[in-house]
Design a protein around this motif. Structure first.
Motif, PDB file in Angstrom:
ATOM      1  N   THR A  19       0.838  -1.200   0.000  1.00 44.46           N
ATOM      2  CA  THR A  19       0.000   0.000   0.000  1.00 44.46           C
ATOM      3  C   THR A  19       0.873   1.250   0.000  1.00 44.46           C
ATOM      4  OG1 THR A  19      -0.250   0.000   2.421  1.00 44.46           O
ATOM      5  CG2 THR A  19      -1.951  -1.115   1.146  1.00 44.46           C
ATOM      6  N   ALA A  20       1.949   1.222   0.757  1.00 44.78           N
ATOM      7  CA  ALA A  20       2.851   2.385   0.790  1.00 44.78           C
ATOM      8  C   ALA A  20       3.484   2.608  -0.585  1.00 44.78           C
ATOM      9  CB  ALA A  20       3.925   2.202   1.855  1.00 44.78           C
ATOM     10  N   HIS A  48     -10.373   1.214   1.023  1.00 40.02           N
ATOM     11  CA  HIS A  48     -11.282   0.078   1.185  1.00 40.02           C
ATOM     12  C   HIS A  48     -10.561  -1.162   1.708  1.00 40.02           C
ATOM     13  CE1 HIS A  48     -14.212  -3.033   0.322  1.00 40.02           C
ATOM     14  NE2 HIS A  48     -13.440  -3.545  -0.617  1.00 40.02           N
ATOM     15  N   LEU A  49      -9.434  -1.504   1.126  1.00 37.65           N
ATOM     16  CA  LEU A  49      -8.766  -2.731   1.555  1.00 37.65           C
ATOM     17  C   LEU A  49      -8.304  -2.627   3.003  1.00 37.65           C
ATOM     18  CD1 LEU A  49      -5.329  -2.970   1.605  1.00 37.65           C
ATOM     19  CD2 LEU A  49      -5.689  -2.467  -0.789  1.00 37.65           C
ATOM     20  N   MET A  50      -7.886  -1.451   3.434  1.00 38.68           N
ATOM     21  CA  MET A  50      -7.487  -1.289   4.827  1.00 38.68           C
ATOM     22  C   MET A  50      -8.698  -1.229   5.755  1.00 38.68           C
ATOM     23  SD  MET A  50      -4.338  -1.719   4.535  1.00 38.68           S
ATOM     24  CE  MET A  50      -4.136  -1.799   6.302  1.00 38.68           C
ATOM     25  N   GLY A  71      -9.345   7.766  15.680  1.00 37.30           N
ATOM     26  CA  GLY A  71      -9.724   9.015  15.034  1.00 37.30           C
ATOM     27  C   GLY A  71      -9.474   9.119  13.547  1.00 37.30           C
ATOM     28  N   TRP A  72      -9.203   8.008  12.880  1.00 40.49           N
ATOM     29  CA  TRP A  72      -8.959   8.071  11.432  1.00 40.49           C
ATOM     30  C   TRP A  72     -10.209   8.496  10.678  1.00 40.49           C
ATOM     31  CZ3 TRP A  72      -4.284   8.365   9.545  1.00 40.49           C
ATOM     32  CH2 TRP A  72      -3.223   7.900  10.332  1.00 40.49           C
ATOM     33  N   HIS A  73     -11.376   8.100  11.165  1.00 36.44           N
ATOM     34  CA  HIS A  73     -12.630   8.489  10.525  1.00 36.44           C
ATOM     35  C   HIS A  73     -12.707  10.013  10.411  1.00 36.44           C
ATOM     36  CE1 HIS A  73     -17.012   9.475  10.744  1.00 36.44           C
ATOM     37  NE2 HIS A  73     -17.027   8.626   9.739  1.00 36.44           N
ATOM     38  N   LYS A  74     -12.354  10.703  11.476  1.00 34.06           N
ATOM     39  CA  LYS A  74     -12.405  12.167  11.468  1.00 34.06           C
ATOM     40  C   LYS A  74     -11.311  12.758  10.587  1.00 34.06           C
ATOM     41  CE  LYS A  74     -14.655  12.535  15.893  1.00 34.06           C
ATOM     42  NZ  LYS A  74     -14.508  12.721  17.316  1.00 34.06           N
ATOM     43  N   VAL A 105      -1.231   6.054   3.896  1.00 35.01           N
ATOM     44  CA  VAL A 105      -0.097   5.314   4.451  1.00 35.01           C
ATOM     45  C   VAL A 105      -0.177   5.287   5.977  1.00 35.01           C
ATOM     46  CG1 VAL A 105       2.427   5.318   4.726  1.00 35.01           C
ATOM     47  CG2 VAL A 105       1.410   5.678   2.465  1.00 35.01           C
ATOM     48  N   GLY A 106      -0.550   6.398   6.579  1.00 31.74           N
ATOM     49  CA  GLY A 106      -0.678   6.447   8.032  1.00 31.74           C
ATOM     50  C   GLY A 106      -1.739   5.492   8.553  1.00 31.74           C
ATOM     51  N   TYR A 107      -2.892   5.502   7.902  1.00 31.63           N
ATOM     52  CA  TYR A 107      -3.963   4.596   8.310  1.00 31.63           C
ATOM     53  C   TYR A 107      -3.548   3.144   8.088  1.00 31.63           C
ATOM     54  CZ  TYR A 107      -8.500   2.247   8.465  1.00 31.63           C
ATOM     55  OH  TYR A 107      -9.540   1.390   8.744  1.00 31.63           O
ATOM     56  N   ALA A 108      -2.949   2.857   6.945  1.00 27.67           N
ATOM     57  CA  ALA A 108      -2.502   1.494   6.651  1.00 27.67           C
ATOM     58  C   ALA A 108      -1.508   1.020   7.710  1.00 27.67           C
ATOM     59  CB  ALA A 108      -1.893   1.413   5.256  1.00 27.67           C
TER      60      ALA A 108
END
Length: 166
Positions: A19-20, A48-50, A71-74, A105-108
């Motif tokens: 992903t990165a 989506h995949l993450m 807090g990734w949603h926000k 990348v951060g969320y993944a």
């Protein structure tokens, strides 16, 4: 001998690395580019995949999703329910995912960190545990994790293909 946990750690680690690499250096415009009308975008595919990995692993582990709890949603600010994973999204929904590579990348990485902590401790007996009895046959943890890995790799491959066409 390599354990099942070692294989899972390696698999999920490779997904994170992929992903990165697939989003590296891409602009928000490139992440949102459709190669054909109605095609998914790299940004949506990686999100989506993450989300699916986050959702399914959290469910199996009995923990909160990183998407909500960290807090990734926000941070993403997408116009979807906090529980949305992209399953069943329309073309119009895909059009609303405009993100920066660093955010993806951060969320993944956050999802991968949680996933790896969970899977590295699993034993063979853990993998036999039923996690979803609404299917026939019921779904074991092993089947669920292999399903997530397979789905993630398919979507990562789609994103890599799109990147190659950009």
């Amino acid at each position: 001998m390599t354990s099942a946990a070692d294989l899972l750690v390696d698999s999920f680690g490779r997904i994170n690395e992929g992903t990165a690499m697939v989003v590296d250096g891409l602009s928000p415009s490139e992440l949102s580019h459709r190669i054909a009308p109605g095609a998914n975008t790299i940004g949506w595919l990686v999100w989506h995949l993450m989300r699916v990995q986050d959702n399914h692993v959290a469910d199996a582990a009995g923990t909160a999703e990183v998407w909500s709890s960290a807090g990734w949603h926000k941070r993403f600010g997408l116009p979807f329910s906090e529980r949305a994973t992209g399953y069943g999204h329309s073309r119009d929904d895909v059009d609303t995912v405009h993100v920066q590579a660093e955010l993806l990348v951060g969320y993944a990485q956050a999802v991968t960190d949680v996933t790896l902590r969970y899977v590295q401790e699993l034993t063979g007996a853990d993998l036999d545990r039923i996690v979803d009895d609404s299917w026939d046959p019921p779904v074991t943890l092993a089947v669920r994790l292999v399903s997530v890995i397979g789905d993630d790799l398919k979507h990562l491959g789609q994103a890599e293909y799109i990147r190659g066409l950009l």
